[in-house]
Design an enzyme around this catalytic site. Structure first.
Site, PDB file in Angstrom:
ATOM      1  N   SER A 122      78.589 -55.399 -58.887  1.00  0.00           N
ATOM      2  CA  SER A 122      77.327 -54.695 -59.140  1.00  0.00           C
ATOM      3  C   SER A 122      77.431 -53.242 -58.711  1.00  0.00           C
ATOM      4  O   SER A 122      76.574 -52.435 -59.028  1.00  0.00           O
ATOM      5  CB  SER A 122      76.161 -55.379 -58.431  1.00  0.00           C
ATOM      6  OG  SER A 122      76.479 -55.669 -57.111  1.00  0.00           O
ATOM      7  N   HIS A 143      77.733 -59.007 -65.366  1.00  0.00           N
ATOM      8  CA  HIS A 143      76.961 -58.950 -64.121  1.00  0.00           C
ATOM      9  C   HIS A 143      75.822 -59.970 -64.138  1.00  0.00           C
ATOM     10  O   HIS A 143      74.913 -59.883 -64.961  1.00  0.00           O
ATOM     11  CB  HIS A 143      76.419 -57.521 -63.934  1.00  0.00           C
ATOM     12  CG  HIS A 143      75.715 -57.325 -62.640  1.00  0.00           C
ATOM     13  ND1 HIS A 143      74.594 -56.549 -62.506  1.00  0.00           N
ATOM     14  CD2 HIS A 143      75.969 -57.826 -61.405  1.00  0.00           C
ATOM     15  CE1 HIS A 143      74.188 -56.578 -61.246  1.00  0.00           C
ATOM     16  NE2 HIS A 143      75.005 -57.352 -60.564  1.00  0.00           N
ATOM     17  N   GLU A 155      74.346 -58.865 -67.667  1.00  0.00           N
ATOM     18  CA  GLU A 155      74.622 -57.535 -68.216  1.00  0.00           C
ATOM     19  C   GLU A 155      76.099 -57.507 -68.609  1.00  0.00           C
ATOM     20  O   GLU A 155      76.959 -57.871 -67.800  1.00  0.00           O
ATOM     21  CB  GLU A 155      74.349 -56.451 -67.167  1.00  0.00           C
ATOM     22  CG  GLU A 155      72.876 -56.252 -66.873  1.00  0.00           C
ATOM     23  CD  GLU A 155      72.618 -55.251 -65.744  1.00  0.00           C
ATOM     24  OE1 GLU A 155      71.665 -54.473 -65.860  1.00  0.00           O
ATOM     25  OE2 GLU A 155      73.354 -55.261 -64.737  1.00  0.00           O
ATOM     26  N   ASN A 193      70.019 -52.818 -61.681  1.00  0.00           N
ATOM     27  CA  ASN A 193      70.050 -52.231 -60.331  1.00  0.00           C
ATOM     28  C   ASN A 193      69.668 -50.750 -60.320  1.00  0.00           C
ATOM     29  O   ASN A 193      69.196 -50.235 -59.313  1.00  0.00           O
ATOM     30  CB  ASN A 193      71.412 -52.440 -59.672  1.00  0.00           C
ATOM     31  CG  ASN A 193      71.518 -53.834 -59.086  1.00  0.00           C
ATOM     32  OD1 ASN A 193      70.504 -54.490 -58.848  1.00  0.00           O
ATOM     33  ND2 ASN A 193      72.736 -54.300 -58.858  1.00  0.00           N
TER      34      ASN A 193
HETATM   35  N1  CAA Z   1      69.209 -73.103 -57.705  1.00  0.00           N
HETATM   36  C1  CAA Z   1      69.213 -72.134 -56.777  1.00  0.00           C
HETATM   37  N2  CAA Z   1      68.102 -71.687 -56.166  1.00  0.00           N
HETATM   38  C2  CAA Z   1      66.936 -72.213 -56.537  1.00  0.00           C
HETATM   39  C3  CAA Z   1      66.852 -73.221 -57.504  1.00  0.00           C
HETATM   40  C4  CAA Z   1      68.057 -73.677 -58.103  1.00  0.00           C
HETATM   41  N3  CAA Z   1      68.092 -74.656 -59.004  1.00  0.00           N
HETATM   42  N4  CAA Z   1      65.553 -73.563 -57.685  1.00  0.00           N
HETATM   43  C5  CAA Z   1      64.863 -72.803 -56.824  1.00  0.00           C
HETATM   44  N5  CAA Z   1      65.671 -71.959 -56.145  1.00  0.00           N
HETATM   45  C6  CAA Z   1      65.283 -71.187 -54.968  1.00  0.00           C
HETATM   46  C7  CAA Z   1      64.372 -70.046 -54.761  1.00  0.00           C
HETATM   47  O1  CAA Z   1      64.928 -68.856 -54.573  1.00  0.00           O
HETATM   48  C8  CAA Z   1      63.579 -70.444 -53.490  1.00  0.00           C
HETATM   49  O2  CAA Z   1      64.168 -70.705 -52.240  1.00  0.00           O
HETATM   50  P1  CAA Z   1      63.395 -71.506 -51.013  1.00  0.00           P
HETATM   51  O3  CAA Z   1      62.925 -72.836 -51.413  1.00  0.00           O
HETATM   52  O4  CAA Z   1      64.440 -71.637 -49.981  1.00  0.00           O
HETATM   53  O5  CAA Z   1      62.247 -70.634 -50.596  1.00  0.00           O
HETATM   54  C9  CAA Z   1      63.193 -71.682 -53.952  1.00  0.00           C
HETATM   55  O6  CAA Z   1      64.434 -72.149 -54.455  1.00  0.00           O
HETATM   56  C10 CAA Z   1      61.953 -71.481 -54.719  1.00  0.00           C
HETATM   57  O7  CAA Z   1      61.889 -72.495 -55.522  1.00  0.00           O
HETATM   58  P2  CAA Z   1      60.618 -72.642 -56.438  1.00  0.00           P
HETATM   59  O8  CAA Z   1      60.843 -73.882 -57.196  1.00  0.00           O
HETATM   60  O9  CAA Z   1      59.395 -72.539 -55.597  1.00  0.00           O
HETATM   61  O10 CAA Z   1      60.682 -71.303 -57.277  1.00  0.00           O
HETATM   62  P3  CAA Z   1      60.812 -71.090 -58.814  1.00  0.00           P
HETATM   63  O11 CAA Z   1      61.731 -72.089 -59.403  1.00  0.00           O
HETATM   64  O12 CAA Z   1      59.453 -70.974 -59.366  1.00  0.00           O
HETATM   65  O13 CAA Z   1      61.504 -69.627 -58.879  1.00  0.00           O
HETATM   66  C11 CAA Z   1      63.162 -67.969 -58.655  1.00  0.00           C
HETATM   67  C12 CAA Z   1      62.618 -69.323 -58.145  1.00  0.00           C
HETATM   68  C13 CAA Z   1      63.647 -68.133 -60.110  1.00  0.00           C
HETATM   69  C14 CAA Z   1      64.317 -67.575 -57.776  1.00  0.00           C
HETATM   70  C15 CAA Z   1      62.004 -66.888 -58.646  1.00  0.00           C
HETATM   71  O14 CAA Z   1      61.456 -66.821 -57.356  1.00  0.00           O
HETATM   72  C16 CAA Z   1      62.503 -65.520 -59.032  1.00  0.00           C
HETATM   73  O15 CAA Z   1      62.707 -65.210 -60.189  1.00  0.00           O
HETATM   74  N6  CAA Z   1      62.716 -64.616 -58.043  1.00  0.00           N
HETATM   75  C17 CAA Z   1      63.228 -63.262 -58.255  1.00  0.00           C
HETATM   76  C18 CAA Z   1      64.729 -63.296 -58.205  1.00  0.00           C
HETATM   77  C19 CAA Z   1      65.337 -61.966 -58.572  1.00  0.00           C
HETATM   78  O16 CAA Z   1      64.676 -60.968 -58.775  1.00  0.00           O
HETATM   79  N7  CAA Z   1      66.669 -61.955 -58.647  1.00  0.00           N
HETATM   80  C20 CAA Z   1      67.423 -60.761 -58.909  1.00  0.00           C
HETATM   81  C21 CAA Z   1      67.964 -60.310 -57.633  1.00  0.00           C
HETATM   82  S1  CAA Z   1      68.812 -58.774 -57.814  1.00  0.00           S
HETATM   83  C22 CAA Z   1      70.370 -59.194 -58.148  1.00  0.00           C
HETATM   84  O17 CAA Z   1      70.730 -60.333 -58.237  1.00  0.00           O
HETATM   85  C23 CAA Z   1      71.230 -58.008 -58.410  1.00  0.00           C
HETATM   86  C24 CAA Z   1      72.604 -58.076 -57.963  1.00  0.00           C
HETATM   87  O18 CAA Z   1      73.327 -57.141 -58.239  1.00  0.00           O
HETATM   88  C25 CAA Z   1      73.171 -59.222 -57.195  1.00  0.00           C
END
Ligand code: CAA
Length: 288
Positions: A122, A143, A155, A193
């Site tokens: 990234s 990415h 990406e 990013n």
């Molecule tokens: N595998 C992995 N993690 C999972 C999962 C799965 N199958 N299902 C859920 N999660 C994670 C969540 O992060 C969260 O953790 P906790 O329980 O420990 O709090 C939990 O599990 C939430 O589960 P929910 O079922 O309540 O949540 P959801 O399924 O409705 O959504 C999510 C989870 C998709 C992560 C949502 O919260 C989301 O979209 N968050 C934003 C994530 C984001 O912006 N990511 C980009 C980050 S930037 C990046 O990655 C850039 C880089 O260069 C690395």
């Protein structure tokens, strides 16, 4: 090379991004050969993968048979030589040019001429990394986003020497593993990013200035803009050190103050407040 002819992929690096790529590729039906320097890292990755699959099972997104089949397709080794003959290799090792250089040297020594390398970096430039390998035409950025099994986007970033056939194959690979791709130029931050890092750092600046509490900043963006996580919650989730590290790299490159990590974030890193993984970040997780 054609996507239909690829049955096995390699993944180098079993950290959180690598583990997510392994799981996603295995669920898409590929045999996945994983390589990392440490069995300990792999044990943690396998636990992450199993937990993620169990969550999908509970939410009835997959069946028990799907889960067992995905896990059965994954194999691990500490020896890069196990990737000899694998046509498509994802690289997701630590974000250091030195570490990546050493890995690509080892891969080039065992892999065939047609091998495609897709790096998940990234913060490092694709063209610069492509210059480390024997065949930069076969090198591309793919990415992914955290958590990889849940986030739909990839990406795709061709470097200066990447040929169209490599880009086409990366696009086909993204589709085959169930992701939606966008293509973009090899510039710092790519698209996501470039937008996300200044936004997350601005949230830290608001907190630093006492404009609102961490919880209120996060609530504002969740309820006001429909974000699934607030900007501070997201930094705790990804690791506050990641945004700090990436912000510094982009700042060094672009000299744009929006990417300069604020003092509060720097102090948090020094104090070891790295977010969920250390039990404390913008929030306290010590009871979880
Ligand atoms: N595998 C992995 N993690 C999972 C999962 C799965 N199958 N299902 C859920 N999660 C994670 C969540 O992060 C969260 O953790 P906790 O329980 O420990 O709090 C939990 O599990 C939430 O589960 P929910 O079922 O309540 O949540 P959801 O399924 O409705 O959504 C999510 C989870 C998709 C992560 C949502 O919260 C989301 O979209 N968050 C934003 C994530 C984001 O912006 N990511 C980009 C980050 S930037 C990046 O990655 C850039 C880089 O260069 C690395």
């Amino acid at each position: 090379m054609n996507i239909e002819n690829i049955t096995t992929v390699g993944v180098c690096g079993a950290g959180s991004m690598g583990a997510g790529i392994v799981q996603t590729a295995a669920q898409a039906g590929f045999q996945v050969k994983v390589v990392d320097v440490s069995e300990v890292v792999w044990a943690r990755a396998l636990k992450t993968i199993t937990t993620s699959l169990e969550r999908m099972l509970k939410k009835e997104k997959i069946s028990e048979a799907d889960m067992a089949a995905a896990l059965a397709r994954i194999s691990f080794s500490t020896d890069v030589a196990t990737l000899a003959g694998v046509p498509f290799i994802f690289e997701a090792v630590f974000e250091s040019a030195e570490v990546k250089k050493e890995l690509f040297g080892k891969l080039d020594a065992v892999c065939g001429d047609d091998v495609i390398y897709a790096t998940n970096t990234s913060s490092l430039a694709i063209t610069e990394m492509a210059a480390l390998v024997k065949r930069p035409a076969n090198f591309i950025g793919m990415h992914f986003f955290n958590p990889v099994p849940m986030m739909k986007l990839v990406e795709i970033i061709p470097g200066m020497q990447t040929v169209q056939a490599t880009t086409d194959l990366a696009l086909a690979m993204a589709e085959k593993i169930g992701k939606t791709s966008i293509t973009c130029k090899d510039t710092p931050g790519f698209v996501v990013n470039r937008l996300l890092v200044p936004y997350m750092l601005d949230a830290v600046r608001l907190l630093e200035e006492g404009v609102a509490s961490a919880a209120d900043i996060d609530t504002a963006m969740k309820l006001g803009c429909g974000m699934p996580m607030g900007p501070l919650e997201l930094q705790d989730y990804a690791g506050t050190d990641i945004g700090y590290h990436v912000g510094n790299i982009f700042y060094d490159y672009m000299k744009d103050a929006r990417f300069a990590p604020p003092g509060l974030l720097r102090n948090m890193i020094k104090a070891g407040y790295l977010g969920r993984k250390t039990g404390k970040g913008f929030y306290d997780y010590s009871d979880k």
